[in-house]
Scaffold this motif. Structure first.
Motif, mmCIF file in Angstrom:
data_model
loop_
_atom_site.group_PDB
_atom_site.id
_atom_site.type_symbol
_atom_site.label_atom_id
_atom_site.label_comp_id
_atom_site.label_asym_id
_atom_site.label_seq_id
_atom_site.Cartn_x
_atom_site.Cartn_y
_atom_site.Cartn_z
ATOM 1 N N ASP A 1 0.854 -0.997 -0.164
ATOM 2 C CA ASP A 1 0.112 0.409 0.075
ATOM 3 C C ASP A 1 1.505 0.907 -0.308
ATOM 4 O O ASP A 1 1.179 1.890 -0.599
ATOM 5 N N ASP A 2 1.946 1.043 0.803
ATOM 6 C CA ASP A 2 3.142 2.511 0.420
ATOM 7 C C ASP A 2 2.696 2.737 -0.276
ATOM 8 O O ASP A 2 3.466 3.907 -0.933
ATOM 9 N N LEU A 3 4.013 1.268 -1.442
ATOM 10 C CA LEU A 3 4.284 2.039 -2.704
ATOM 11 C C LEU A 3 3.462 2.194 -3.235
ATOM 12 O O LEU A 3 4.228 3.538 -4.272
ATOM 13 N N ASP A 4 1.939 1.653 -3.694
ATOM 14 C CA ASP A 4 1.522 1.595 -4.361
ATOM 15 C C ASP A 4 1.215 3.171 -4.220
ATOM 16 O O ASP A 4 1.420 3.695 -5.277
ATOM 17 N N GLU B 1 15.898 8.437 -2.544
ATOM 18 C CA GLU B 1 15.010 9.302 -1.344
ATOM 19 C C GLU B 1 14.583 8.407 -0.265
ATOM 20 O O GLU B 1 13.717 7.504 -0.225
ATOM 21 N N GLN B 2 14.717 9.228 0.848
ATOM 22 C CA GLN B 2 13.587 9.262 1.651
ATOM 23 C C GLN B 2 12.253 8.944 1.975
ATOM 24 O O GLN B 2 12.034 9.865 1.125
ATOM 25 N N GLY B 3 11.722 7.683 2.289
ATOM 26 C CA GLY B 3 10.034 7.868 2.444
ATOM 27 C C GLY B 3 9.953 8.599 3.319
ATOM 28 O O GLY B 3 10.304 8.974 4.381
ATOM 29 N N ILE B 4 8.613 8.508 3.363
ATOM 30 C CA ILE B 4 7.670 9.310 4.460
ATOM 31 C C ILE B 4 6.882 7.879 5.445
ATOM 32 O O ILE B 4 6.143 9.266 6.140
ATOM 33 N N PHE B 5 6.395 7.329 5.072
ATOM 34 C CA PHE B 5 6.402 6.247 4.943
ATOM 35 C C PHE B 5 6.376 6.378 7.087
ATOM 36 O O PHE B 5 5.522 5.935 7.326
ATOM 37 N N ARG B 6 6.850 6.347 7.655
ATOM 38 C CA ARG B 6 6.823 6.871 8.363
ATOM 39 C C ARG B 6 6.404 7.765 9.788
ATOM 40 O O ARG B 6 6.024 7.812 10.892
#
Lengths: 187, 424
Positions: free
Chosen positions: B65-68, B158-163
């Motif tokens: 879901d995060d990647l989608d 690049e840094q993700g924002i999922f947290r």
């Protein structure tokens, strides 16, 4: 001392030109050889980078204690009619003037009473701007009362923006009822 | 004489340092699979396999879901997977499916969750990284988001924002509460903060504080909630309307709107010295200041031109320029993390989210349905959170910064608004 400085200068000069030279030689390397090198590392690198283990933690936050403050005044509502404003406007309309004149007359007869004017808006604007707009509506009413002779220190204002609607339907009649200044006597 | 030698020496020394700095120290440059800054990229086919072991299904679904949501990847249908989750990675099982990246994970049962994740490059038949994650069982979602962040980083650089998390205001029975949820709307946490009216939460840049405005006893005050000790302190109150404060980048000052001298103007308050400075003086309304990420500019709303419009000034209050000219009601400005865009809510019959360059060019409308307000960028600038009444009751929504993939993240029965995306 001077000798030391001279020596350091030489080191620095060597550093600058030494680096530049190395960079040039690397750029001149034939493309084929460099590609070879890249392929080599990828084969040696079949097992990927092992990232350090990570422990996922989260700070357990306590809950803020919200204290209720006792009211400062006894509030008396319904003594005066509300006055109304046009969308995104804060000028006093002609039909509001008789209401404000009655309020001024009452305040001059009751010198111990204080007045709080609440400024309200309809929901169509955005919350923050509506609070500023409600503030200006209350101030317009206050300025009008001061012009009629009420001492400024007897009137305070507070804006509620769109936060306290009188009417909650999404119709023009309803929105018009919400764009108002409401008067509360504080004793 | 001596000082001139010293000067020559220091000049040469600086040259030397510059030479070192320009020379590439590391020769191994990480491969970037998707250049997410390029306007025309192809969606990268990724297969996130259902993780083996307890809670593996839930975890791999969160990663998917995060990647989608990023819009950068296409998922390979799970039913097409040939390789079983417990089998070792074999590129031959994935090439026919068109997968270019494969993510595999194994969850071990125990007192806590232990997850071993590997990410593979199918073309090169190579493992990109492997990592072990540990967490308490109740932290399964943050754990999965951390995995998504690592996969995202290894592909995009690049840094993700999922947290990251989202603070917002919820209203129930006339009472307002400050809540914080994960970026996808899960795990809603009640801060315990409640008030008759509570508006405009804004994070400090280090994420340790939230400033907000609340009305108590007919008086508007600016309050700061401090996270480690969960204390809410009133930092400013006066007669009139004191609202909509924003932190400067170092967290030492607040810029907010106060009508204490008559009309709503902008003030700066130094939190250490308590020195208050007036920044604007206009006959009408100045409100909703937004400090640019580098702290040099302040965007705000003013009706000095007759209607509410977005303006930008230097942080010392000079050099004010109008940014918006289209429409008669443009409010709620916020900056992108790079400071290259301003998002705002503009009224075109209904309120819609727009973005514009700080010089007024490049105006783009991102929403069309219902009323959409309170935009706030994600820490990487790729997404925007906002509030909308498109489904009836006001709720919190997220979308990509180009307007794609708009979705509600708060429950339908909860009236929620004023969202603010946390720093990383």
């Amino acid at each position: 001392m001077k000798k030391i400085i001279l020596f350091l200068c030489l080191v620095a000069v060597w550093g600058v030109f030494g680096c530049a030279k190395r960079q040039v030689t690397q750029q001149l390397q034939p493309g084929g050889q460099q590609q070879e090198a890249v392929r080599d590392t990828s084969v040696a690198d079949k097992r990927g980078e092992i990232k350090p283990e990570e422990r996922i933690t989260e700070q357990q936050l306590a809950k803020v204690e919200t204290k209720e403050e006792p009211a400062r005044f006894k509030e008396e509502r319904g003594l005066f009619d509300d006055i109304y404003f046009d969308f995104d406007k804060y000028d006093i309309k002609p039909e509001a003037k008789p209401v404000l004149k009655d309020i001024a007359a009452w305040l001059l007869k009751n010198p111990a009473a204080r007045l709080s004017i609440e400024g309200h808006c309809d929901e169509r604007g955005t919350n923050e701007y509506n609070l500023a707009l409600g503030d200006r509506r209350a101030k317009s009413a206050r300025d009008f009362l001061i012009a009629l002779g009420v001492a400024s220190n007897r009137i305070e204002i507070v804006s509620y923006g769109e936060e306290k609607p009188q009417c909650t339907e999404q119709t023009e009649e309803c929105w018009a009822k919400n764009r108002r200044a409401h008067f509360v006597v504080l004793r | 004489m001596r000082s001139s030698v010293l000067r020559i020496f220091s000049f040469l020394f600086i040259l030397f340092l510059a030479g070192v700095a320009s020379f590439p120290l590391t020769t191994a440059v990480a491969k970037v699979y998707i250049d997410i800054t390029s306007p025309a990229f192809r969606r990268l086919p990724v297969a996130v396999q259902e993780f083996a072991g307890p809670m593996g299904k839930e975890m791999s679904e969160i990663v998917r879901d995060d990647l989608d949501f990023t819009g950068l990847f296409s998922q390979i249908d799970e039913r097409a997977h040939v390789e079983s989750p417990s089998q070792p990675f074999n590129p031959k099982n994935w090439t026919p499916l068109g997968a270019e990246i494969v993510v595999k994970g194994i969850v071990k049962e125990g007192k806590e969750l232990v997850v071993n994740v590997s990410c593979y490059d199918v073309f090169e038949g190579r493992e990109m990284f492997r990592k072990e994650y540990r967490a308490e069982r109740n932290l399964v979602r943050p754990l999965a988001h951390s995995i998504a962040n690592d996969v995202y980083f290894s592909i995009t650089g690049e840094q993700g924002i999922f947290r990251s998390r989202i603070a917002f205001v919820a209203e129930e029975k006339g009472e307002k509460r400050l809540l914080i949820a994960d970026w996808d709307g899960h795990r809603v946490t009640d801060t315990g903060l409640r008030a008759h009216i509570l508006i405009s939460p804004r994070w400090s840049q280090d994420g340790s504080k939230i400033v907000y405005a609340a009305e108590k006893n007919r008086q508007w005050g600016i309050y700061v909630l401090d996270f480690p000790n969960m204390k809410a302190e009133r930092v400013f109150a006066s007669q009139g309307t004191n609202i909509a404060a924003d932190f400067t980048p170092n967290g030492e000052q607040l810029i907010f709107s106060s009508s204490k001298e008559g009309t709503p103007d902008l003030y700066s308050l130094n939190l250490k010295t308590s020195v208050l400075k007036k920044m604007t003086s206009s006959y009408g309304i100045d409100v909703s200041p937004a400090v640019s990420p580098d702290g040099t500019l302040i965007a705000f709303v003013s009706d000095r031109g007759g209607t509410p419009q977005i303006y930008v000034m230097r942080s010392d209050g000079t050099d004010t320029r109008r940014v918006t000219f289209d429409g008669t009601y443009n409010t709620s400005p916020c900056w992108s993390p790079k400071g290259d865009k301003i998002a705002f809510s503009g009224r075109r019959g209904t309120n819609q989210i727009f973005i514009v360059n700080p010089d007024g060019s490049g105006l783009t409308q991102l929403t069309t349905e219902g009323n959409n307000e309170d935009p706030s960028f994600s820490p990487d600038g790729r997404y925007i959170v906002f509030s909308s009444d498109r489904d009836g009751r006001k709720g919190v929504y997220v979308m990509r910064a180009n307007g794609e993939n708009q979705k509600r993240i708060t429950p339908r029965n909860l009236k929620a608004y004023a969202p603010r995306w946390s720093p990383r």
